[in-house]
Structure formats: structure tokens, C-alpha cells
Design a protein around this motif. Sequence first.
Motif, PDB file in Angstrom:
ATOM      1  N   GLY A  36       0.813  -1.213   0.000  1.00 50.86           N
ATOM      2  CA  GLY A  36       0.000   0.000   0.000  1.00 50.86           C
ATOM      3  C   GLY A  36       0.844   1.259   0.000  1.00 50.86           C
ATOM      4  N   LEU A  37       1.853   1.312   0.871  1.00 48.30           N
ATOM      5  CA  LEU A  37       2.699   2.507   0.955  1.00 48.30           C
ATOM      6  C   LEU A  37       3.560   2.663  -0.297  1.00 48.30           C
ATOM      7  CD1 LEU A  37       3.603   4.923   2.590  1.00 48.30           C
ATOM      8  CD2 LEU A  37       5.293   3.470   3.729  1.00 48.30           C
ATOM      9  N   ALA A  38       4.081   1.541  -0.818  1.00 49.62           N
ATOM     10  CA  ALA A  38       4.907   1.613  -2.023  1.00 49.62           C
ATOM     11  C   ALA A  38       4.102   2.147  -3.204  1.00 49.62           C
ATOM     12  CB  ALA A  38       5.474   0.235  -2.359  1.00 49.62           C
ATOM     13  N   VAL A  39       2.873   1.657  -3.358  1.00 47.69           N
ATOM     14  CA  VAL A  39       2.019   2.129  -4.458  1.00 47.69           C
ATOM     15  C   VAL A  39       1.706   3.614  -4.295  1.00 47.69           C
ATOM     16  CG1 VAL A  39      -0.292   1.945  -5.488  1.00 47.69           C
ATOM     17  CG2 VAL A  39       1.019  -0.117  -4.965  1.00 47.69           C
ATOM     18  N   MET A  40       1.463   4.052  -3.060  1.00 46.82           N
ATOM     19  CA  MET A  40       1.186   5.467  -2.821  1.00 46.82           C
ATOM     20  C   MET A  40       2.394   6.339  -3.178  1.00 46.82           C
ATOM     21  SD  MET A  40      -1.196   5.710   0.596  1.00 46.82           S
ATOM     22  CE  MET A  40      -0.345   4.517   1.622  1.00 46.82           C
ATOM     23  N   ILE A  41       3.583   5.920  -2.745  1.00 45.44           N
ATOM     24  CA  ILE A  41       4.793   6.698  -3.040  1.00 45.44           C
ATOM     25  C   ILE A  41       5.034   6.765  -4.544  1.00 45.44           C
ATOM     26  CG2 ILE A  41       7.308   6.724  -2.812  1.00 45.44           C
ATOM     27  CD1 ILE A  41       6.938   5.549  -0.005  1.00 45.44           C
ATOM     28  N   ASN A 343       8.704   1.842   1.921  1.00 49.91           N
ATOM     29  CA  ASN A 343       9.569   2.979   1.583  1.00 49.91           C
ATOM     30  C   ASN A 343      10.737   2.540   0.707  1.00 49.91           C
ATOM     31  OD1 ASN A 343       8.322   5.223   2.840  1.00 49.91           O
ATOM     32  ND2 ASN A 343       9.023   4.514   4.835  1.00 49.91           N
ATOM     33  N   GLY A 344      11.304   1.380   1.029  1.00 49.44           N
ATOM     34  CA  GLY A 344      12.413   0.880   0.223  1.00 49.44           C
ATOM     35  C   GLY A 344      12.012   0.630  -1.219  1.00 49.44           C
ATOM     36  N   ILE A 345      10.836   0.017  -1.403  1.00 48.87           N
ATOM     37  CA  ILE A 345      10.350  -0.264  -2.760  1.00 48.87           C
ATOM     38  C   ILE A 345      10.072   1.045  -3.506  1.00 48.87           C
ATOM     39  CG2 ILE A 345       8.482  -1.293  -4.114  1.00 48.87           C
ATOM     40  CD1 ILE A 345       8.173  -3.356  -1.853  1.00 48.87           C
TER      41      ILE A 345
END
Length: 414
Positions: A36-41, A343-345
Motif C-alpha cells: 500500500g505505501l509503495a504504491v502510494m509513493i 519505503n524501500g520499494i
Amino acid sequence: MNFARFIALRIYRADEPGEQVSRPAVLIAMIGIAIGLAVMIISVSVIAGFKSEIRDKIVGFGSHIQISNIDATGSYETRPVIVDDSMRIALAGYAGVKHVQRYSTKPGMIKTTDAFQGMVLKGVGPEYDRNFFLRHLVEGEFPQFSDSTSSNRVVISKSFADKLKLKVGDKIDTYYIQDDVRARRLEIVGIYQTNFSEYDNLFLLTDLYIVNRLNKWKPNQVSGVELEIRNYDKLEETTYEIAADTDEHPDCHGAKYCVRNVEQLNPQIFAWLNILDVNIWVILVLMVGVAGFTMISGLLIIIIERTSMIGVLKSLGTDNLTIRKVFLWFAVFLIGKGMLIGNGIGLAFYFIQRWFSLFKLDPETYYMATVPVSFNVWLFLLLNAGTLSASILMLIGPSYLITRISPATSIRYE
């Protein structure tokens, strides 16, 4: 150490075999947060980069603010206004204005032996900021054009060169129709490519002197003046400040000035870019929902799995609020680990695309050859803070399941 946090940390580390928690539940929760966070970033980075790239190209062709004749708005067959040295100095004196440059335009046609193409000849002076076109120059040079002599040199777009089979060094015949047909032979000295077809298929750049002579204008008369501002966030404020001082003061020939910014000149394009903000919000809501749902599922599984531990804690006098804090702290540890992975992705995608441009686009459709990315540290921190806060808030409700567990019932799980 806080009691609830200490117990949660023991569960999270699962140091002893008897304290192992459900690995599938933990993995699903962490993967949900990470994805979810990777897609948002990635989504915010790409959409912000796309908006920035399109805006920069529009500004590159016409600057942030244009001042022209009010009787010629919306047309490249312009009427002149006086822009002398005193006016340029006055405009450069505004706190928000970074650069001032004159321009003149003349619609016409390019004709070769086997083809012809409509175009707009744009004349620029020696003060013209060439940085935008130098960045997009693919062949030849972008000379410093003159306002006092005619070099008969021109810079064209790659789309013109491809359509008309032209190259640097070729001479082209251009024709202009006003009261009569006028012709000029110009030598191609440079070819640029921005992939922004609305302008690539329109503009040729040459000396300000040539265009003013084609228009039969008097000295100091031009189509208008372009202003580059220091802070785009103050675009509206700067526009209205200049308009208040300019609109009601005609030049010595009676022509009235009209001040408009890039968003007023291109309302359809900027309306389209603003719609992209809606897409960002839809993606953010969906991804937060996905992350929250996986965390809720994982937490419920872990609560049920740790029913016996909850019963023991209650029998020892621990209240429901403290036990709920235990599991909320445990959820925070899982969310934190998932966010680190996400965050890494997301950052890996940004840097790889920024440096190597692996993902390509069709420039005819998207106005650029590669997927653009942009990084804003404040948006990045806001996404992380928002994801953490939303996930924890969504877990408060399910944590009330703990209050329904009694020590007597939990004995059956021993």
C-alpha cells in the motif's frame, strides 16, 4: 519500559517457542502495509512528475506571465504594443519577477518542393532565456537572436524536420499572408524536441527583427513581453499585482495592455492536470483501505490466537485498556516494519527511474518519452505519517474484541 510496550515487543520478537505468533497473519499484515505505501509513493511521485514536466514545457514556450495587446488575445496574428527599455526595467523591478523578455509572432507557412506546413514564426531578442530549448536541442545550435539585424536563421522542431524531411543547414521558404504575400528564406541552424506536440507542431524561432519587419511595426513595438517569476506558488498574486499597474495605462499609440498568466492562457491543459489530483486521492484512499484491512485481519487473528495470554493477564488484574495497548503496540511494530519495506520499494523505483529511465512512454500520447518522477520530501513524510495514523486508527475498533474475552473462557484454550 512501558508495560504494554514491553509485552508487545516480546510478542513481536517471539523469542521463545511458546510465544510464537501466527506467521501468515504477520506476513499478510506487513505485505499489505508495504504494498500500500509503495504504491502510494510511486503514484504520487509519477503524477507529481508528470504535472511538473507538462507545466515546465508550457512555461518554457511562453513563460509564466505574458503581457500583450488586449485586442489580440487568443490569436498568433497579434497587434503590437510598446515595450521599451523603461517598461522592461519597471517590470524587472517587481519583487516576484525574475526575468523579462520580448517576443513577436507571425503565422505563416513552410513550403518545400513536395510538401507544406502551417506554422507560427516566433521572434525573440538577445535577452531571451535559451535554457529551456538548449535542454531539448537534439541537433545544431540555438543562437542568440538579434533585435537589430536579420540573421535569417531559424530553429525548428523535430516534428517539422521529420514531416518536411529537413535537416540542419537546409534553407526553407516561408510565406506570410497579410495585405499581400511575403516570403522569407531562412536557414535551419537547430532542431529541438520537447515531445509536446501542441507546440512542437507550431513554433519556429528566429530573430525578433525579422518578425517585426514582417509585421511592419514601428521601433519598440512587439507582440508582447514574457515574464519569468521566482515562485510559482505566487503566480496569481504576481499576475494581479502587475495587471493592476498595467491594464489601465495604454501605450503612446493607444494600445491597451493585457496581463495573463500561463494558467489563464492554457485553461484546458491545467484543468486536465488538476483532474490528476483526483486520481491521487482515489489511489491513496484505496491503498490505505487495503493496508488497513490487512492489518485488521492480522490483528484479529493474533488476538484470537493469544486468547489464553489475554485471560492470564486479566486474571492477574490487568485492565482491558492496558491489554488493548499491548496489541496496538504490536500492530505499530508490524506497521513500522511494513512501512520500511514499502519505503524501500518506493524509493528504489524513484531512483532507478530517475537515473536509468527504464520505463518508457509513447511521446505522441503522453508528451514525454519516459515515465517522469518527482520527489518531495514533505509529501513523502506526510504519506508515511498518514499511513501510520490511519492504520492505527482503523485498529482501535477491532481491539475492543479484547473486552469480550473473560478469564474463565480463556482457560479452555490452555
